[in-house]
Design an enzyme around this catalytic site. Structure first.
Site, PDB file in Angstrom:
ATOM      1  N   LEU A  33       0.810  -1.223   0.000  1.00  9.88           N
ATOM      2  CA  LEU A  33       0.000   0.000   0.000  1.00  9.88           C
ATOM      3  C   LEU A  33       0.842   1.273   0.000  1.00  9.88           C
ATOM      4  O   LEU A  33       1.918   1.321   0.591  1.00  9.88           O
ATOM      5  CB  LEU A  33      -0.917  -0.016   1.225  1.00  9.88           C
ATOM      6  CG  LEU A  33      -1.849  -1.230   1.314  1.00  9.88           C
ATOM      7  CD1 LEU A  33      -2.739  -1.122   2.543  1.00  9.88           C
ATOM      8  CD2 LEU A  33      -2.694  -1.388   0.061  1.00  9.88           C
ATOM      9  N   HIS A  37      -3.589   4.202  -2.285  1.00 12.90           N
ATOM     10  CA  HIS A  37      -4.526   3.277  -1.637  1.00 12.90           C
ATOM     11  C   HIS A  37      -5.118   3.919  -0.379  1.00 12.90           C
ATOM     12  O   HIS A  37      -6.320   3.824  -0.125  1.00 12.90           O
ATOM     13  CB  HIS A  37      -3.815   1.993  -1.200  1.00 12.90           C
ATOM     14  CG  HIS A  37      -3.200   1.193  -2.300  1.00 12.90           C
ATOM     15  ND1 HIS A  37      -1.845   1.085  -2.477  1.00 12.90           N
ATOM     16  CD2 HIS A  37      -3.762   0.434  -3.280  1.00 12.90           C
ATOM     17  CE1 HIS A  37      -1.586   0.292  -3.499  1.00 12.90           C
ATOM     18  NE2 HIS A  37      -2.732  -0.109  -4.021  1.00 12.90           N
ATOM     19  N   GLY A 148      -9.684   3.602  -7.683  1.00 13.07           N
ATOM     20  CA  GLY A 148      -8.912   4.768  -8.110  1.00 13.07           C
ATOM     21  C   GLY A 148      -9.093   5.074  -9.588  1.00 13.07           C
ATOM     22  O   GLY A 148      -9.191   4.170 -10.423  1.00 13.07           O
ATOM     23  N   LYS A 150      -6.787   6.201 -11.247  1.00 12.84           N
ATOM     24  CA  LYS A 150      -5.497   5.796 -11.819  1.00 12.84           C
ATOM     25  C   LYS A 150      -5.722   4.672 -12.826  1.00 12.84           C
ATOM     26  O   LYS A 150      -5.136   4.635 -13.894  1.00 12.84           O
ATOM     27  CB  LYS A 150      -4.587   5.336 -10.679  1.00 12.84           C
ATOM     28  CG  LYS A 150      -3.480   4.394 -11.060  1.00 12.84           C
ATOM     29  CD  LYS A 150      -2.228   5.160 -11.317  1.00 12.84           C
ATOM     30  CE  LYS A 150      -1.040   4.342 -11.731  1.00 12.84           C
ATOM     31  NZ  LYS A 150      -1.086   2.934 -11.664  1.00 12.84           N
ATOM     32  N   LEU A 185       1.242   7.455  -8.145  1.00 17.42           N
ATOM     33  CA  LEU A 185       1.741   6.414  -7.239  1.00 17.42           C
ATOM     34  C   LEU A 185       1.265   5.048  -7.720  1.00 17.42           C
ATOM     35  O   LEU A 185       0.137   4.904  -8.180  1.00 17.42           O
ATOM     36  CB  LEU A 185       1.255   6.672  -5.808  1.00 17.42           C
ATOM     37  CG  LEU A 185       1.749   7.952  -5.147  1.00 17.42           C
ATOM     38  CD1 LEU A 185       1.334   7.979  -3.666  1.00 17.42           C
ATOM     39  CD2 LEU A 185       3.262   8.115  -5.260  1.00 17.42           C
ATOM     40  N   SER A 186       2.152   4.069  -7.620  1.00 15.92           N
ATOM     41  CA  SER A 186       1.828   2.701  -8.025  1.00 15.92           C
ATOM     42  C   SER A 186       2.775   1.748  -7.311  1.00 15.92           C
ATOM     43  O   SER A 186       3.954   2.082  -7.103  1.00 15.92           O
ATOM     44  CB  SER A 186       2.012   2.557  -9.537  1.00 15.92           C
ATOM     45  OG  SER A 186       2.062   1.186  -9.896  1.00 15.92           O
ATOM     46  N   ARG A 188       4.026  -0.682  -8.612  1.00 17.13           N
ATOM     47  CA  ARG A 188       5.045  -1.057  -9.596  1.00 17.13           C
ATOM     48  C   ARG A 188       6.177  -0.017  -9.691  1.00 17.13           C
ATOM     49  O   ARG A 188       7.223  -0.320 -10.257  1.00 17.13           O
ATOM     50  CB  ARG A 188       4.411  -1.299 -10.968  1.00 17.13           C
ATOM     51  CG  ARG A 188       3.542  -2.559 -10.960  1.00 17.13           C
ATOM     52  CD  ARG A 188       3.114  -3.011 -12.337  1.00 17.13           C
ATOM     53  NE  ARG A 188       2.540  -4.347 -12.288  1.00 17.13           N
ATOM     54  CZ  ARG A 188       1.239  -4.626 -12.340  1.00 17.13           C
ATOM     55  NH1 ARG A 188       0.358  -3.662 -12.452  1.00 17.13           N
ATOM     56  NH2 ARG A 188       0.809  -5.876 -12.270  1.00 17.13           N
TER      57      ARG A 188
HETATM   58  P1  AMP Z   1      -3.991  -2.171  -6.775  1.00 16.06           P
HETATM   59  O1  AMP Z   1      -3.490  -2.546  -5.416  1.00 16.06           O
HETATM   60  O2  AMP Z   1      -2.939  -1.676  -7.694  1.00 16.06           O
HETATM   61  O3  AMP Z   1      -4.898  -3.220  -7.379  1.00 16.06           O
HETATM   62  O4  AMP Z   1      -4.920  -0.897  -6.540  1.00 16.06           O
HETATM   63  C1  AMP Z   1      -6.011  -0.955  -5.660  1.00 16.06           C
HETATM   64  C2  AMP Z   1      -6.861   0.269  -5.843  1.00 16.06           C
HETATM   65  O5  AMP Z   1      -6.085   1.423  -5.570  1.00 16.06           O
HETATM   66  C3  AMP Z   1      -7.390   0.417  -7.280  1.00 16.06           C
HETATM   67  O6  AMP Z   1      -8.729   0.897  -7.221  1.00 16.06           O
HETATM   68  C4  AMP Z   1      -6.465   1.444  -7.869  1.00 16.06           C
HETATM   69  O7  AMP Z   1      -7.053   2.202  -8.919  1.00 16.06           O
HETATM   70  C5  AMP Z   1      -6.209   2.323  -6.654  1.00 16.06           C
HETATM   71  N1  AMP Z   1      -4.973   3.086  -6.823  1.00 16.06           N
HETATM   72  C6  AMP Z   1      -3.728   2.609  -7.024  1.00 16.06           C
HETATM   73  N2  AMP Z   1      -2.846   3.617  -7.182  1.00 16.06           N
HETATM   74  C7  AMP Z   1      -3.564   4.767  -7.083  1.00 16.06           C
HETATM   75  C8  AMP Z   1      -3.244   6.151  -7.173  1.00 16.06           C
HETATM   76  N3  AMP Z   1      -2.000   6.583  -7.388  1.00 16.06           N
HETATM   77  N4  AMP Z   1      -4.241   7.050  -7.029  1.00 16.06           N
HETATM   78  C9  AMP Z   1      -5.524   6.640  -6.821  1.00 16.06           C
HETATM   79  N5  AMP Z   1      -5.881   5.348  -6.728  1.00 16.06           N
HETATM   80  C10 AMP Z   1      -4.926   4.427  -6.857  1.00 16.06           C
END
Ligand code: AMP
Length: 281
Positions: A33, A37, A148, A150, A185-186, A188
């Site tokens: 996270l 997140h 998100g 994103k 933010l990611s 990755r």
């Molecule tokens: P993930 O863990 O990558 O599957 O992301 C989980 C949730 O967090 C998803 O709804 C993503 O779109 C959201 N999310 C990830 N990175 C961001 C970000 N930088 N800004 C907003 N939401 C995000």
């Protein structure tokens, strides 16, 4: 904050909230996270009585050559962060708990909007997302679910099957959280070398530059080509640079609000970003 790893445990933890008709908010994640997140969780906290966050690296949304095995798994650290932002229940099931031992014969496939953008590069990805999110919705039975912007296309896919299948909850889209240099933010981003991390914000810079060009009436195709060139010159391998309407319809000219989409690789790390650009006649 409670942590549950089984569906039974989750149901037991949610039972008091259900019987007292509390508003349940749900944030699905794959863990590792970051503030992006956490902002979804803060939004859930603001709107709901009980906040559930799932942490599950979903094997069926990864392609055979993608990073499922190496995807960062940091449950302990994630739990500390979630406790700080007021999450009530963390649901962190195993793959076995999610999918059982018998083969799954049911798929959830959203047409049209998945045959575009990331769907073209990642066949089966959105089916995998739709299946896991539907399973999680059925386990948590939330009133609100937070995603998100994103992952703009993912959000559109989720809104679509929730509407098509009458899943009784409201989907909330939350704006992109960025680093101070603009990089979205990611999880990755952690794969990037120091050098690549310095290059990565060029994606957002090129999107902002494109926004300016559109406002100065530069032709849309030319604007997209400029983004491609900027990224290629900076060392990215561009997967796509595209413009769509807010509903993901194709668009040739800038005569309404649009979303600009980029997917590009730095080395082996694939980054995505998007920017909504308002049309003012
Ligand atoms: P993930 O863990 O990558 O599957 O992301 C989980 C949730 O967090 C998803 O709804 C993503 O779109 C959201 N999310 C990830 N990175 C961001 C970000 N930088 N800004 C907003 N939401 C995000």
């Amino acid at each position: 904050m409670k942590t549950e790893t089984t569906i039974q445990g989750l149901t037991a933890s949610l039972s008091p909230a259900r019987s007292s008709r509390k508003i349940i908010g749900f944030v699905p994640t794959m863990g590792n996270l970051h503030e992006g997140h956490l902002n979804l969780v803060r939004e859930a906290r603001r709107l709901c009585d009980v906040v559930v966050v799932s942490i599950f690296v979903n094997p069926i949304q990864f392609g055979p050559n993608e990073d499922f095995e190496n995807y960062p798994r940091t449950l302990e650290h994630d739990s500390h962060l979630l406790a700080e932002v007021g999450c009530d229940i963390v649901f962190a099931p195993s793959v076995e708990q999610m999918y059982g031992h018998k083969p799954r014969l049911t798929n959830i496939s959203v047409s049209d909007i998945t045959n575009d953008l990331c769907g073209l590069q990642r066949p089966g990805h959105f089916d995998g997302v739709a299946v896991v999110v539907t399973k999680l919705f059925n386990m948590v039975q939330p009133n609100f679910a937070f995603f998100g912007q994103k992952d703009y296309q993912q959000l559109a896919v989720i809104r679509q099957f929730v509407r098509d299948l009458n899943i009784p909850l409201e989907v909330i889209g939350v704006p992109i959280t960025r680093a101070t240099d603009g990089l979205a933010l990611s999880s990755r981003n952690g794969y990037l070398t120091e050098e690549q991390r310095k290059t990565a914000p060029i994606i957002f810079q090129s999107l902002k530059e494109a926004e300016q060009q559109l406002k100065q009436a530069v032709n849309l195709a030319e604007v997209l080509e400029n983004i491609k060139q900027t990224l290629t010159q900076a060392g990215f391998i561009v997967d796509y640079v595209e413009a769509r309407t807010l509903d993901l319809d194709k668009i040739e000219v800038f005569n309404q609000d649009v979303v600009l989409f980029v997917a590009a690789k730095l080395g082996t790390t694939r980054l995505i970003d998007n920017l909504q650009v308002k049309y003012t006649a």
